[in-house]
Design a protein around this motif. Sequence first.
Motif, PDB file in Angstrom:
ATOM      1  N   ILE A   1      14.729  41.139  15.509  1.00 43.15           N
ATOM      2  CA  ILE A   1      14.755  41.649  14.129  1.00 43.15           C
ATOM      3  C   ILE A   1      15.782  40.834  13.355  1.00 43.15           C
ATOM      4  N   THR A   2      15.346  40.206  12.287  1.00 41.47           N
ATOM      5  CA  THR A   2      16.233  39.332  11.524  1.00 41.47           C
ATOM      6  C   THR A   2      16.854  40.078  10.345  1.00 41.47           C
ATOM      7  N   CYS A   3      18.077  39.707  10.021  1.00 41.72           N
ATOM      8  CA  CYS A   3      18.793  40.245   8.854  1.00 41.72           C
ATOM      9  C   CYS A   3      19.280  39.055   8.037  1.00 41.72           C
ATOM     10  N   GLU A   4      18.763  38.916   6.829  1.00 45.88           N
ATOM     11  CA  GLU A   4      19.001  37.716   6.034  1.00 45.88           C
ATOM     12  C   GLU A   4      20.316  37.784   5.252  1.00 45.88           C
TER      13      GLU A   4
ATOM     14  N   TYR B   1      12.865  36.889   4.025  1.00 48.40           N
ATOM     15  CA  TYR B   1      12.237  36.597   5.316  1.00 48.40           C
ATOM     16  C   TYR B   1      11.279  35.419   5.220  1.00 48.40           C
ATOM     17  N   GLU B   2      10.738  35.170   4.023  1.00 49.09           N
ATOM     18  CA  GLU B   2       9.784  34.070   3.858  1.00 49.09           C
ATOM     19  C   GLU B   2      10.422  32.702   4.081  1.00 49.09           C
TER      20      GLU B   2
ATOM     21  N   LEU C   1      10.371  40.465  13.775  1.00 51.81           N
ATOM     22  CA  LEU C   1      10.158  41.401  12.669  1.00 51.81           C
ATOM     23  C   LEU C   1      11.173  41.078  11.579  1.00 51.81           C
ATOM     24  N   GLY C   2      10.673  40.611  10.439  1.00 56.16           N
ATOM     25  CA  GLY C   2      11.545  40.287   9.311  1.00 56.16           C
ATOM     26  C   GLY C   2      11.390  41.312   8.205  1.00 56.16           C
TER      27      GLY C   2
END
Length: 539
Positions: free
Chosen positions: A263-266, A272-273, A288-289
């Motif tokens: 799971i990414t956290c920007e 997320y793109e 999962l973004g």
Amino acid sequence: MLKNQFFLFWQCIFGPKLYQTYPHIPPLPTRQPIHLYIRNTAETLSDNVFLVLKILLSTLRIICPLCILYFYYKGSLTYENGISFLQISSCIVIIPMYFMLLRGISRFINPTYKIFINEYFQVKYNPTQKARQKLLAKYDFSLSHWKPDYIIQSSTIRKLPMISISEDNLIKKTEVTLIERLFHYPSLLLGYICINVFGRRLMFPGSLQIIRHMTNRALLDGRTNLIVSYRAKRYLLRTADGNHIDTIFVNQCSTDNGQILIITCEGNAGFYEVGCMMTPIDAGYSVLGWNRPGFGESSGYPDTLSEINSIDAVMRYAIEELHFSVNNIVIFAWSIGGYSACWTAVHYQDIRGLILDAIFDDVLPLAQRQMPSFASKFVEKTIRYYLDLNNIQLLKLYNGPFYLIRRTYDEIMNFIPGKLATNRANEILFSILPYRYPFIYNNDETVTLLKQYICSKKIQKKTLFDKYCSDIDILQTLIDQYRLENPIGSYPCKFGKNFSFDERQRFAIYFVDQYLIDFDAQHCTSLPQCYFCLPHRCV
């Protein structure tokens, strides 16, 4: 027939904005894209007018309190002026109504939009999961009209605790004089206004309309790449505080690493793109973004409370709907995303681990650096009450594995450009390692050695490592023995309680390399796959 046409026209007026029709194969970057939705002149003009109105409305919300104060002191807040203001406002309301009608007409005569809106409302009136995903895989459109795929019914997270310092100690620190104590509540009110007028926007610039407009094409290309090349699926989640979060899931369960979900956290201007999703995707993990509130197609606005409500919804969706077990989930965070990642680790202790790239220890030093020195106490008080992003305090509450990626040329996290010793990631290790291993870093000599090693450049680090850690196998044997006796990690731990001074010095160096990876790059450089690996328990 006429009735159906009128109904279609009505749908064109109030339908969502269409961005593109996804191609069947990834478009070549050298060719002119033909999958983008071509708006005619009237629709383009209408969209530009609405963009300007949104920017003006946002600006008005910022300056409105100041204008009210100004007119109050000028004595202009009279009944007659109020009536005049309402009359002007009524005339201004006609503008968006006119351009909504104009946009509806332009969409109605556009065959591409008519086909889309017809399919859109067919799915809306028959919202099966399969039909929804089929439409989302075919069209890229605004999700403002889209029903959520997952809803958290209860508002479980209502208020954030002050984690950096107790309220009493904060008052003692920032309100030394009698005047400062008398102005306690006025300063809190002023701080609240500052945070909501410009502070939040400075901390999360990706939520600004102008930034969203400038990055629009890049976001479209990023979504196209994810959905067309990786068969990603988009979902809309409703958080406990009512925001809608745009998420995207790349399922790679068929690969060796695909059973692990990343799971990414920007960052504060990341999406997320175009963010950090590609690194774990290329490594073969399921990913999962999500876009935080106010970013991309997510609704709301970003702050600490909406941030943790969002990541909580994402985690619960991954567990309950995507059916990943908690111990197969890794949180990968970049920059300011480290806060939501650390919060998640505290509240989901059984996750596989944390990967923290270019994060800070505490947002306060970064905020104070941007403000004049005389406002230091006011900034501290405001941050602690309203935007208390303190990763160190959260990491102290987490018992699982993590590692830091420190960017050696980071122009954001290095307080002095090019000077690695001023990187904010250092402060995390200075605090967390002595906290986790109090019997290793139990005197000034080992703490000094720790700081010297962390702040050293590559050649100096290698010299120190060779001096103290020449036999890694012996060190690892002692670690394995302790882990065998203590299978569940808990900190602070008793590792090294009976060690000699020399053994403590060896581990003081050795532990740093278990928690820190140096990446010779600036803040926004994409992380190469070779730096991405699953965190493991050190001791």
